[in-house]
Design an enzyme around this catalytic site. Structure first.
Site, short mmCIF file in Angstrom:
data_model
loop_
_atom_site.label_atom_id
_atom_site.label_comp_id
_atom_site.label_asym_id
_atom_site.label_seq_id
_atom_site.Cartn_x
_atom_site.Cartn_y
_atom_site.Cartn_z
N GLU A 1 0.24 -1.44 0.04
CA GLU A 1 -0.34 0.05 0.03
C GLU A 1 0.32 1.47 0.07
O GLU A 1 0.80 2.29 -0.79
CB GLU A 1 -0.84 0.20 1.36
CG GLU A 1 -0.23 0.02 2.40
CD GLU A 1 0.11 -1.16 3.02
OE1 GLU A 1 0.37 -1.59 4.00
OE2 GLU A 1 -0.60 -2.31 1.71
N ASP B 1 23.32 19.18 -30.27
CA ASP B 1 24.09 20.05 -31.08
C ASP B 1 24.94 20.17 -29.95
O ASP B 1 26.08 19.94 -29.69
CB ASP B 1 22.77 21.34 -31.00
CG ASP B 1 24.02 22.45 -32.47
OD1 ASP B 1 24.26 21.88 -32.80
OD2 ASP B 1 22.84 23.56 -32.49
N ASP C 1 17.72 23.69 -28.17
CA ASP C 1 17.70 25.45 -27.82
C ASP C 1 17.19 26.19 -28.46
O ASP C 1 16.46 27.53 -28.77
CB ASP C 1 18.71 26.22 -27.14
CG ASP C 1 19.70 26.06 -27.58
OD1 ASP C 1 20.32 25.97 -29.09
OD2 ASP C 1 20.66 26.54 -26.95
N ASP D 1 14.84 22.75 -33.51
CA ASP D 1 15.11 21.44 -32.68
C ASP D 1 14.04 20.75 -31.77
O ASP D 1 13.29 20.01 -31.45
CB ASP D 1 15.66 21.73 -31.54
CG ASP D 1 17.05 21.74 -31.74
OD1 ASP D 1 17.78 21.61 -32.53
OD2 ASP D 1 17.99 22.87 -31.51
N ASN E 1 6.37 -14.54 3.23
CA ASN E 1 5.18 -14.65 3.45
C ASN E 1 3.97 -15.61 3.33
O ASN E 1 3.78 -16.29 4.62
CB ASN E 1 4.79 -13.17 4.39
CG ASN E 1 5.68 -12.56 5.34
OD1 ASN E 1 6.33 -13.16 5.86
ND2 ASN E 1 5.35 -11.85 5.62
N ASN F 1 3.02 -6.13 9.25
CA ASN F 1 2.93 -5.77 7.79
C ASN F 1 2.67 -4.45 8.46
O ASN F 1 3.50 -3.13 7.74
CB ASN F 1 1.48 -5.60 7.82
CG ASN F 1 1.34 -5.53 5.69
OD1 ASN F 1 2.13 -6.06 5.44
ND2 ASN F 1 0.82 -4.55 5.36
N ASP G 1 6.01 -2.02 7.46
CA ASP G 1 6.11 -0.69 5.99
C ASP G 1 6.97 1.00 6.74
O ASP G 1 6.98 1.21 5.63
CB ASP G 1 3.95 -0.44 5.98
CG ASP G 1 3.67 -1.51 4.82
OD1 ASP G 1 4.31 -1.90 3.91
OD2 ASP G 1 2.21 -1.62 5.00
#
Length: 874
Positions: A301, A343, A616, A620, A684, A709, A713
């Protein structure tokens, strides 16, 4: 807009209470206050409340909400008989923690992204007056400050800042792909009606005297009065339809595939756990609750929060290294980039153009050539580049007064990237020639200008340019090219009859005057930056509009293996399949126009490369859009900055190389969390299946599984603050959902080995061999499972030996240590009774230490085998 198109320009100015001289500063300020900033609403982030609600809209969080609802319904059915199930509160806490952290990180990253984007300003040239009676001054202002009634000046490379009614236009071509989908630019002019007196069109996009917000100028010059800004523009009125979701990036696709891989795995395993526990224990209600807890354990989660945090941290870290990320997901593409097209000007060279020589057709210095070049650069109003500035800088400031006295500007034929030249038309004021003459002065690429010349100036005489003389003057230009100098040609033509306007067709029958040779020295650190990129697995290909001789010399000077230089003309002769074969082996492309640059990028992508394009200029823009990651600089033209995903605050390959490494760091921490979570969750479930088959009671209560759990986490929340090994950063990284599945299947059961040894330990050594002793058995597995799960963060985060060859950052060490300590203390705490636990005997802990040591050794062994077998890790 259609009505405005049909009106005379003078009427439009009157309707908007403006003049051709522009608004006064106080008028502009009042209108800005009244109309608001010139921005489109849909580009802003949603209100924080909307963002918070969206934080719950995620497949993993929705799974948790559904499971919590089922548990709550189950408890309500037996509320009179059963006490409140703490698992409901734990699950609700997990949902809230995940959603709140995700919201906070996304909210902060959004604000950070806004702040970073503010570093890259897009400006527009506006004609303003200081006050009544004051003359107009053209100033560059932020696009957000443009107001209705402003008179805007446009040139090649500009974004159209608002909806404009043109007042003047010269050879104006506008790209309208964002509104019409038409890829080719269209011509615009300051016309009002057709010859028959009817309106030109009822479609504002097609009106030839309107320029609309969201379009861009590809060539020519113009002035126009602003008739609408912000949400009132044609673009703003379409905001709802244009705002839709962006196309899915490789990063989005990878996260989605991994998410649904884990959800499918959960949907398969949970029914198996339910059936096994139901049939072996006989208590289906308890089995159902336990299966729900297993489902929670299989749900990563925190994945959305970890992903968002990684991207946000990556963006901030890159900003400190002068790399501004406009779109967060572009960070992954930057890390995955294995080919960079760039370039040469400003990246391989100093971007410091100096006029080194001004030569006649024989290569001798000639002041007349400099004079004509100066007149061209001084009087032009369009896209002035560094070479124009170098010419102007070469002439003393006092000369400007003399030039303005001798000549008057008549007309201009602006630069564009197809002609590769520009011209000014001047009237002599009678000081050094007949006053009734107009002279056109053309400056541009040697090949293009020379093709228009029929004569040349030789020793002050105008002579015919024969084939032999044409070859000789071409050699003069090439000799300077081979020295790394960029050469432009200067030519003139005199008109004895005067007229007001001139066009491209008048650039014919020219007399070649001479050449300008410019020096742009290679950067001292360019070779080192190229080596660093090569060491990082990024191949650099130079794609330039410059002459092939100059490109080859500069590339050779910075250590690029040039090979055969391919020109744009050669590219046009190839179909897509042949071009794909060519780009595999070619390093330098010269004299490439915008279409050819985009074709090179698409060919490289078709070959399976992740392509970055650094550019730039307006030429381009197409390639920037077609690349996997478009990279520009804050000094670029507006359309280039708008097309780019990433903006460099310094045009330097060293800066870009640091950004690439940061992109890989960001991706590495994301994939690290996913692989650790997936393998741990699978291990698990494997352990639960084994325990459910042979143990006559639940190996762990649902509430215990939920607490475990949640603790795991929390231990992984610091993952975005971790570092990656240097070896990992040395090559491009991409998503590999298949590799994640393989990693999960191999590494998951490794932890299950020690879960099973813990079952045997609690059963045979500590006598927890019946239902009456499950309060002892369950905390024994709880502590061992939590500690091995948390320890796996360190075991799997690196392919090296953890703690010895590679150590996690302080936040990761601190978080995992706190969670492990909390797990050990929990069975001895006041919460133990509520969780169905009892204190563990002290004799358990030497066994626990041995189990953890054995787990580390086995995991390291399996890791070494996996790396040898599959030649990959994270």
């Amino acid at each position: 807009m259609a009505a405005i198109s049909a009106q005379p320009a003078a009427q439009v100015l009157r309707d908007h209470r403006s003049t051709a001289q522009g608004l006064r500063a106080d008028e502009a300020a009042e209108r800005l206050e009244r109309h608001g900033p010139n921005t489109v609403e849909h580009e802003r982030a949603p209100h924080w409340s909307v963002q918070f609600a969206r934080s719950f809209w995620n497949p993993f969080i929705l799974v948790l909400v559904a499971l919590d609802a089922v548990m709550l319904w189950q408890w309500l059915q037996a509320a009179d008989e059963e006490p409140f199930d703490p698992g409901i509160a734990i699950l609700a806490t997990m949902v809230l923690v995940s959603a709140v952290l995700r919201f906070w990180q996304e909210y902060r990253s959004g604000r950070a992204a806004d702040a970073l984007r503010a570093l890259v300003t897009t400006t527009t040239a506006v004609r303003r007056r200081a006050g009544r009676g004051a003359g107009p001054v053209t100033a560059e202002i932020p696009m957000e400050q443009v107001v209705p009634g402003d008179v805007v000046r446009l040139a090649a490379g500009d974004l159209v800042p608002a909806d404009l009614r043109l007042l003047t236009a010269k050879d104006l071509m506008v790209g309208q792909a964002a509104l019409s989908g038409e890829s080719l630019p269209v011509a615009k002019a300051d016309t009002r009606v057709r010859d028959d007196g009817q309106r030109t069109t009822t479609d504002p996009v097609e009106a030839d005297n309107l320029c609309l917000m969201g379009t861009s100028v590809t060539s020519g010059t113009a002035t126009g009065v602003v008739v609408a800004t912000g949400a009132d523009t044609y673009f703003g009125s379409m905001a709802g339809s244009l705002a839709g979701e962006r196309p899915e990036t490789g990063f989005d696709t990878g996260v989605r595939k991994v998410s649904f891989l884990l959800i499918r795995f959960m949907l398969v395993m949970v029914p198996v756990v339910l059936a096994l526990n139901g049939f072996t224990k006989g208590d289906w209600a308890e089995a159902f609750t336990f299966a729900l807890a297993v489902a929670v354990g299989l749900t990563p989660e925190m994945l959305p929060m970890v992903v968002t945090t990684n991207l946000a941290r990556g963006a901030v870290a890159m900003a400190k290294r002068k790399v501004v990320v406009k779109r967060l997901n572009a960070i992954q593409n930057l890390g995955a980039m294995d080919v960079l097209c760039t370039d040469k000007t400003g990246t391989l060279t100093e971007d410091r153009i100096v006029l080194d020589r001004y030569l006649d057709v024989h290569g001798r210095e000639d002041a007349e050539v400099l004079e004509y070049a100066y007149l061209n650069s001084h009087f032009q109003t369009g896209l002035r580049n560094l070479m124009d500035q170098a010419v102007v800088d070469r002439v003393l400031a006092a000369e400007e007064i003399v030039v303005d006295a001798r000549f008057t500007m008549v007309d201009e034929i602006p630069f564009d990237f197809a002609r590769r030249r520009m011209s000014v038309v001047l009237a002599r004021n009678g000081l050094d020639g007949p006053a009734d003459q107009h002279v056109i002065i053309t400056k541009g690429a040697v090949e293009e200008v020379l093709a228009l010349c029929t004569h040349m100036t030789d020793g002050g005489e105008r002579v015919e340019l024969t084939a032999a003389l044409r070859r000789r003057v071409t050699r003069t230009a090439e000799e300077n090219n081979r020295q790394g100098l960029r050469v432009l040609a200067v030519a003139t033509r005199t008109f004895t009859s005067r007229r007001e306007t001139y066009g491209v067709e008048d650039e014919a029958g020219l007399t070649l005057t001479g050449f300008l040779a410019f020096l742009d020295p290679p950067k001292r650190d360019a070779a080192e930056a190229l080596r660093a990129l090569a060491d990082s697995g990024v191949a650099v290909k130079v794609v330039t509009g410059d002459n092939e001789l100059v490109a080859a010399r500069v590339c050779a000077d910075v250590g690029i293996d040039v090979g055969e230089v391919v020109t744009g003309a050669a590219i046009d002769a190839l179909d897509d399949a042949a071009l794909r074969a060519l780009v595999r082996t070619t390093t330098v492309f010269a004299k490439a126009n915008p279409v050819q640059k985009a074709r090179i990028v698409r060919a490289l992508r078709a070959e399976g490369h992740t392509v970055g394009f650094l550019g730039d200029g307006i030429n381009d823009a197409a390639a920037l859009r077609d690349a996997d990651v478009g990279i520009s600089v804050d000094t670029a033209v507006d359309i280039a900055k708008e097309s780019a995903d990433i903006i460099l605050l310094e045009k330097d390959l060293t800066v870009l190389e640091r950004g690439v490494l940061q992109g890989r760091q960001t991706f590495g921490n994301t994939i690290k969390y996913i692989k650790m979570t997936a393998s741990s969750n699978f291990g698990n479930v494997f352990s639960v299946l084994a325990a459910s088959a042979f143990i006559p009671f639940q190996p762990m209560l649902a509430v215990q599984l939920l607490v475990q759990n949640l603790a795991y986490d929390i231990s992984q929340l610091a993952t975005p603050w971790d570092r990656m090994d240097e070896e990992y950063l040395r090559r491009p990284r991409t998503w590999d959902a298949r590799g994640i599945g393989r990693f999960m299947l191999v590494m998951g059961p490794t932890s299950s080995v020690f879960d099973i040894t813990t079952f045997l330990l609690m059963w045979h050594v500590f006598g927890a061999d019946g239902e009456e002793h499950q309060a002892l058995f369950q905390p024994g597995w709880f502590v061992e499972g939590l500690l091995t799960q948390t320890l796996v963060v360190h075991m799997l985060r690196t392919r090296k030996i953890p703690f010895v060859q590679s150590r996690a950052t302080a936040p990761v060490l601190l978080m995992t240590a706190l969670v492990m300590a909390a797990g050990i203390v929990l069975p001895f705490s006041p919460l133990a009774g509520a969780l169905g636990m009892q204190a563990l005997p002290l004799g358990y802990f030497p066994w626990l230490a041995g189990t953890l040591l054995a787990y580390c050794l086995l995991t390291q062994g399996v890791k070494s085998w996996y790396i040898r077998r599959f030649n990959s890790w994270l």
